[in-house]
Design an enzyme around this catalytic site. Structure first.
Site, mmCIF file in Angstrom:
data_model
loop_
_atom_site.group_PDB
_atom_site.id
_atom_site.type_symbol
_atom_site.label_atom_id
_atom_site.label_comp_id
_atom_site.label_asym_id
_atom_site.label_seq_id
_atom_site.Cartn_x
_atom_site.Cartn_y
_atom_site.Cartn_z
ATOM 1 N N ARG A 1 46.440 35.987 44.582
ATOM 2 C CA ARG A 1 46.590 37.434 44.450
ATOM 3 C C ARG A 1 46.867 38.029 45.826
ATOM 4 N NH1 ARG A 1 42.645 42.085 42.061
ATOM 5 N NH2 ARG A 1 41.412 41.792 43.909
ATOM 6 N N THR B 1 49.809 43.823 47.772
ATOM 7 C CA THR B 1 50.495 44.305 46.567
ATOM 8 C C THR B 1 49.700 44.029 45.294
ATOM 9 O OG1 THR B 1 51.575 42.187 46.182
ATOM 10 C CG2 THR B 1 52.721 43.746 47.632
ATOM 11 N N ASP C 1 33.595 39.631 44.933
ATOM 12 C CA ASP C 1 34.626 38.601 44.795
ATOM 13 C C ASP C 1 33.997 37.363 44.171
ATOM 14 O OD1 ASP C 1 36.268 36.234 45.510
ATOM 15 O OD2 ASP C 1 37.528 37.748 46.447
ATOM 16 N N ASP D 1 34.448 34.020 46.148
ATOM 17 C CA ASP D 1 33.614 33.945 47.351
ATOM 18 C C ASP D 1 32.148 33.741 46.991
ATOM 19 O OD1 ASP D 1 35.566 34.129 49.280
ATOM 20 O OD2 ASP D 1 35.504 36.321 49.369
HETATM 21 N N1 URA Z 1 38.494 39.422 41.589
HETATM 22 C C1 URA Z 1 37.183 39.352 41.868
HETATM 23 O O1 URA Z 1 36.662 38.293 42.193
HETATM 24 N N2 URA Z 1 36.455 40.481 41.762
HETATM 25 C C2 URA Z 1 36.975 41.666 41.418
HETATM 26 O O2 URA Z 1 36.253 42.656 41.337
HETATM 27 C C3 URA Z 1 38.361 41.707 41.133
HETATM 28 C C4 URA Z 1 39.103 40.569 41.222
#
Ligand code: URA
Length: 209
Positions: free
Chosen positions: A104, A108, A200, A203
């Site tokens: 991702r 963008t 995330d 993470d």
């Molecule tokens: N990806 C993630 O890990 N968390 C989010 O809030 C959005 C995309």
């Protein structure tokens, strides 16, 4: 919401709440994601067709039932989707696993594919695409596009937390693909993160931040 099943089982809600807490450790997060994956798998497989099979128990003959046809393929979207795989395989050990690597772009938020590998007979199977977060839906849409290019026509999408924007976009691009999620949160922020979400997921799963 048409085509969207929210799995609000108390165990799912409880585990998801712990996962969302910012002080939850990587080890706890990983274990809870695996546990919730098993519960989500139970729900997404609820309507699988069965076939009768003649058999004998130690006491006598009976007609049992087994799942009909070729089994499932779980397709995690790398990398956070990996956190759901083991929990799903705990319930369906014979399932195959495909992988879609989608990056991702932080600016963008567009999706770029860097890896794709699926079983040869993927088009004959029910594909369950898995990713903890359905945020902008760019990666989910790209993963489903790719599987459809390979001839897959039975697809389901499973996530932990969805944004209303992500659901709308996924349903617009792939109205034939039903969605299972444990929660629908408020909104996306300017960085494409779900609010309140859980941060995330990759993470937190791998302890990379
Ligand atoms: N990806 C993630 O890990 N968390 C989010 O809030 C959005 C995309």
């Amino acid at each position: 919401m048409d085509g969207v099943t929210v799995i609000d089982h108390p165990l799912v809600r409880h585990k998801l709440t712990i996962m969302r807490r910012k002080e939850t450790s990587t080890a706890q997060f990983r274990r809870l994601l695996r546990e919730i994956a098993t519960l989500l798998c139970y729900e997404v497989t609820r309507d699988l067709p069965l076939q009768d099979t003649a058999m004998e128990t130690p006491v006598g003959p009976m007609t049992g039932q087994t799942i009909e046809g070729k089994k499932l393929v779980f397709v995690p979207i790398l990398r956070a989707g990996l956190g759901l795989v083991e929990g799903m395989l705990d319930l369906v050990p014979s399932a195959r696993v495909g992988h879609v690597g989608l990056y991702r772009d932080p600016e963008t938020l567009g999706a770029f594919e860097y890896y794709f590998r699926a079983p040869e007979d993927v088009a004959d199977r029910l594909c369950v695409v898995i990713d903890p977060m359905l945020a902008t839906a760019n990666t989910a849409v790209a993963a489903l596009d790719r599987l459809k290019e390979r001839g897959v026509d039975r697809l389901r999408f499973v996530c932990l937390v969805a944004s209303p924007e992500g659901i709308e976009r996924l349903r617009a691009f792939h109205p034939d693909v039903p969605i299972w999620t444990a929660a629908v949160d408020e909104r996306l922020n300017d960085h494409g993160y779900i609010v309140p979400g859980l941060g995330d997921a990759g993470d937190r799963l791998f302890g990379t931040r």
